[in-house]
Design a protein around this motif. Structure first.
Motif, PDB file in Angstrom:
ATOM      1  N   TYR A  96       6.172  12.825   6.224  1.00 26.42           N
ATOM      2  CA  TYR A  96       5.095  12.282   5.413  1.00 26.42           C
ATOM      3  C   TYR A  96       4.026  11.628   6.289  1.00 26.42           C
ATOM      4  O   TYR A  96       4.366  10.919   7.248  1.00 26.42           O
ATOM      5  N   ALA A  97       2.774  11.836   5.937  1.00 23.49           N
ATOM      6  CA  ALA A  97       1.713  11.075   6.571  1.00 23.49           C
ATOM      7  C   ALA A  97       1.870   9.596   6.212  1.00 23.49           C
ATOM      8  O   ALA A  97       2.313   9.254   5.111  1.00 23.49           O
ATOM      9  N   LYS A  98       1.535   8.754   7.157  1.00 22.07           N
ATOM     10  CA  LYS A  98       1.616   7.308   6.950  1.00 22.07           C
ATOM     11  C   LYS A  98       0.322   6.663   7.405  1.00 22.07           C
ATOM     12  O   LYS A  98      -0.461   7.276   8.139  1.00 22.07           O
ATOM     13  N   GLY A  99       0.126   5.433   6.990  1.00 22.53           N
ATOM     14  CA  GLY A  99      -1.094   4.774   7.422  1.00 22.53           C
ATOM     15  C   GLY A  99      -1.092   3.286   7.161  1.00 22.53           C
ATOM     16  O   GLY A  99      -0.099   2.714   6.682  1.00 22.53           O
ATOM     17  N   TRP A 100      -2.226   2.686   7.494  1.00 25.39           N
ATOM     18  CA  TRP A 100      -2.435   1.257   7.298  1.00 25.39           C
ATOM     19  C   TRP A 100      -3.695   1.022   6.493  1.00 25.39           C
ATOM     20  O   TRP A 100      -4.711   1.706   6.687  1.00 25.39           O
ATOM     21  N   PHE A 101      -3.612   0.045   5.619  1.00 24.19           N
ATOM     22  CA  PHE A 101      -4.746  -0.435   4.856  1.00 24.19           C
ATOM     23  C   PHE A 101      -4.793  -1.946   5.024  1.00 24.19           C
ATOM     24  O   PHE A 101      -3.832  -2.560   5.467  1.00 24.19           O
ATOM     25  N   ARG A 102      -5.909  -2.547   4.672  1.00 28.15           N
ATOM     26  CA  ARG A 102      -6.011  -4.004   4.756  1.00 28.15           C
ATOM     27  C   ARG A 102      -6.827  -4.540   3.596  1.00 28.15           C
ATOM     28  O   ARG A 102      -7.659  -3.841   3.013  1.00 28.15           O
ATOM     29  N   GLN A 103      -6.566  -5.802   3.286  1.00 26.04           N
ATOM     30  CA  GLN A 103      -7.306  -6.459   2.216  1.00 26.04           C
ATOM     31  C   GLN A 103      -7.633  -7.873   2.628  1.00 26.04           C
ATOM     32  O   GLN A 103      -6.734  -8.683   2.868  1.00 26.04           O
ATOM     33  N   ALA A 104      -8.910  -8.143   2.739  1.00 29.64           N
ATOM     34  CA  ALA A 104      -9.395  -9.478   3.065  1.00 29.64           C
ATOM     35  C   ALA A 104      -9.589 -10.267   1.768  1.00 29.64           C
ATOM     36  O   ALA A 104      -9.771  -9.673   0.695  1.00 29.64           O
ATOM     37  N   PRO A 105      -9.583 -11.594   1.842  1.00 29.02           N
ATOM     38  CA  PRO A 105      -9.760 -12.405   0.627  1.00 29.02           C
ATOM     39  C   PRO A 105     -11.044 -12.063  -0.103  1.00 29.02           C
ATOM     40  O   PRO A 105     -12.116 -11.997   0.502  1.00 29.02           O
ATOM     41  N   GLY A 106     -10.929 -11.812  -1.381  1.00 30.57           N
ATOM     42  CA  GLY A 106     -12.101 -11.518  -2.196  1.00 30.57           C
ATOM     43  C   GLY A 106     -12.645 -10.114  -2.060  1.00 30.57           C
ATOM     44  O   GLY A 106     -13.685  -9.791  -2.645  1.00 30.57           O
ATOM     45  N   LYS A 107     -11.945  -9.279  -1.299  1.00 23.55           N
ATOM     46  CA  LYS A 107     -12.423  -7.913  -1.091  1.00 23.55           C
ATOM     47  C   LYS A 107     -11.377  -6.905  -1.555  1.00 23.55           C
ATOM     48  O   LYS A 107     -10.200  -7.235  -1.715  1.00 23.55           O
ATOM     49  N   GLU A 108     -11.834  -5.673  -1.740  1.00 21.10           N
ATOM     50  CA  GLU A 108     -10.911  -4.619  -2.124  1.00 21.10           C
ATOM     51  C   GLU A 108     -10.115  -4.136  -0.909  1.00 21.10           C
ATOM     52  O   GLU A 108     -10.542  -4.285   0.232  1.00 21.10           O
ATOM     53  N   ARG A 109      -8.974  -3.544  -1.200  1.00 17.19           N
ATOM     54  CA  ARG A 109      -8.170  -2.971  -0.126  1.00 17.19           C
ATOM     55  C   ARG A 109      -8.932  -1.803   0.491  1.00 17.19           C
ATOM     56  O   ARG A 109      -9.511  -0.985  -0.225  1.00 17.19           O
ATOM     57  N   GLU A 110      -8.919  -1.722   1.823  1.00 12.12           N
ATOM     58  CA  GLU A 110      -9.648  -0.663   2.498  1.00 12.12           C
ATOM     59  C   GLU A 110      -8.755   0.068   3.489  1.00 12.12           C
ATOM     60  O   GLU A 110      -7.818  -0.511   4.052  1.00 12.12           O
ATOM     61  N   PHE A 111      -9.080   1.295   3.704  1.00 13.12           N
ATOM     62  CA  PHE A 111      -8.354   2.146   4.641  1.00 13.12           C
ATOM     63  C   PHE A 111      -8.641   1.699   6.069  1.00 13.12           C
ATOM     64  O   PHE A 111      -9.773   1.364   6.423  1.00 13.12           O
ATOM     65  N   VAL A 112      -7.591   1.737   6.922  1.00  9.34           N
ATOM     66  CA  VAL A 112      -7.752   1.399   8.336  1.00  9.34           C
ATOM     67  C   VAL A 112      -7.461   2.615   9.215  1.00  9.34           C
ATOM     68  O   VAL A 112      -8.284   3.007  10.037  1.00  9.34           O
ATOM     69  N   ALA A 113      -6.270   3.198   9.038  1.00  8.84           N
ATOM     70  CA  ALA A 113      -5.888   4.311   9.906  1.00  8.84           C
ATOM     71  C   ALA A 113      -4.728   5.074   9.285  1.00  8.84           C
ATOM     72  O   ALA A 113      -3.951   4.506   8.508  1.00  8.84           O
ATOM     73  N   ALA A 114      -4.633   6.352   9.637  1.00  4.82           N
ATOM     74  CA  ALA A 114      -3.527   7.181   9.165  1.00  4.82           C
ATOM     75  C   ALA A 114      -3.086   8.107  10.281  1.00  4.82           C
ATOM     76  O   ALA A 114      -3.886   8.468  11.165  1.00  4.82           O
TER      77      ALA A 114
END
Length: 125
Positions: free
Chosen positions: A31-49
């Protein structure tokens, strides 16, 4: 089904951290895997896969050249090496795995099946 993320912490700007995500309960070798992040007050965003073979990667422009994603299928583990950290990298980082096997790294954003619990990264300026 669990994904165990770890490695977060507090670091000064310009520093480095390495995040780890381990499969728990079942393995996601194909399976492909990845990382996302979410800063306070912001939507979750893609980082890397990273693709299921570990040979392809897709990196967000905001972290390109600073972050590297990799995986070790023998250890059921994925990594995110973060260098030259900036204050804007401060967020909770989540690991994720695709809904089904053999999805490309580029497609993970649209096909996330499972999320890890998140690990806090704080970069002080």
């Amino acid at each position: 089904v669990q994904l165990q993320a770890s490695g977060g912490g507090m670091v000064q700007a310009g520093g480095s951290l390495r995040l780890t995500c381990v499969d728990s309960g079942r393995t996601f070798t194909n399976y492909a895997k990845g990382w996302f992040r979410q800063a306070p007050g912001k939507e979750r965003e893609f980082v890397a896969a990273v693709g299921w073979r570990g040979q392809s990667a897709h990196i967000a422009d905001s972290v390109k050249g600073r972050f590297t994603i990799s995986r070790d299928n023998a250890q059921n583990t994925m990594y995110l090496q973060m260098n030259s950290l900036k204050s804007e990298d401060t967020a909770v980082y989540f690991c994720a795995v695709a809904t089904k096997p053999y999805i490309s790294a580029q497609s993970l954003m649209r096909f996330v099946g499972y999320w890890g619990q998140g690990t806090q990264v704080t970069v002080s300026s």
